[in-house]
Write a protein that holds these residues in place. Structure first.
Motif, mmCIF file in Angstrom:
data_model
loop_
_atom_site.group_PDB
_atom_site.id
_atom_site.type_symbol
_atom_site.label_atom_id
_atom_site.label_comp_id
_atom_site.label_asym_id
_atom_site.label_seq_id
_atom_site.Cartn_x
_atom_site.Cartn_y
_atom_site.Cartn_z
ATOM 1 N N TRP A 79 23.525 1.608 -2.573
ATOM 2 C CA TRP A 79 22.541 0.729 -3.213
ATOM 3 C C TRP A 79 23.158 -0.085 -4.349
ATOM 4 C CZ3 TRP A 79 18.106 -0.516 -1.125
ATOM 5 C CH2 TRP A 79 17.622 0.304 -0.116
ATOM 6 N N ARG A 80 24.279 0.365 -4.872
ATOM 7 C CA ARG A 80 24.950 -0.352 -5.967
ATOM 8 C C ARG A 80 26.020 -1.327 -5.474
ATOM 9 N NH1 ARG A 80 25.875 3.008 -11.463
ATOM 10 N NH2 ARG A 80 24.075 2.054 -12.481
ATOM 11 N N PRO A 128 21.195 -3.902 -0.838
ATOM 12 C CA PRO A 128 21.553 -3.284 -2.122
ATOM 13 C C PRO A 128 20.719 -3.813 -3.284
ATOM 14 C CG PRO A 128 23.512 -3.762 -0.860
ATOM 15 C CD PRO A 128 22.366 -4.402 -0.120
#
Length: 181
Positions: A79-80, A128
């Protein structure tokens, strides 16, 4: 390395006229000999930081390799990866049998295969987002840090609960046999 190479071959077999980045995610350093083989086939090895590096507690491996984070927490780390607009994640034991173009067109923040009513994180699409990453980290319940560490699917159970609460962010990829519909 052979499973990843086979997966990459099955994906690229259907990428006619385009070449998307193919990332090999790891939380542990790979032996140089393996990295060289993967990178020679245009597979980018990406070592993700651990949660322990940032002081966030997650279940640790018990028994062999005790004290290390379970590798599947790297799925939260994706997600980052804000440099990508969309990530199609496939476990290394997946064999692709058709074009994945439609998966890159999924418009919601998160989509995963649903089998018998439960998420299977072996195939998922994410867009993301720092917001989603922070919410996932914030939502890691205390009960994940206790006796459940030995459960192999703990991440899937936990993320199923998370995405059930955040349906406004999520979608589903349904499969009819082996073909996404």
């Amino acid at each position: 390395a052979e499973a990843v190479r086979t997966l990459a071959y099955s994906v690229r077999k259907f990428e006619i006229g385009k070449r998307r980045p193919f990332l090999v995610l790891t939380v542990q350093p790979l032996p140089e000999s393996i990295s060289v083989i993967l990178e020679a086939e245009d597979l980018k090895v990406v070592r993700l930081p651990t949660f322990g590096d940032e002081g966030v507690s997650v279940p640790l491996r018990s028994g062999l390799g005790a004290g290390r984070e379970l590798s599947w927490w790297s799925k939260v780390r994706m997600w980052r990866m804000l440099q990508y607009t969309s990530i199609v994640y496939l476990d290394a034991d997946i064999l692709v049998v058709g074009s994945m173009d439609s998966l890159f067109q999924v418009g919601c923040r998160f989509s995963a295969v649903v089998i018998r009513g439960l998420l299977n994180l072996g195939v998922m699409v994410i867009r993301p987002s720092e917001e989603v990453f922070q919410e996932l980290v914030r939502a890691m319940p205390e009960d994940l840090l206790g006796d459940m560490t030995d459960l192999r699917e703990i991440d899937q159970v936990w993320q199923h609960q998370f995405w059930t609460r955040h349906k406004d962010w999520a979608g589903e990829v349904h499969f009819n046999g082996t073909v996404p519909v």
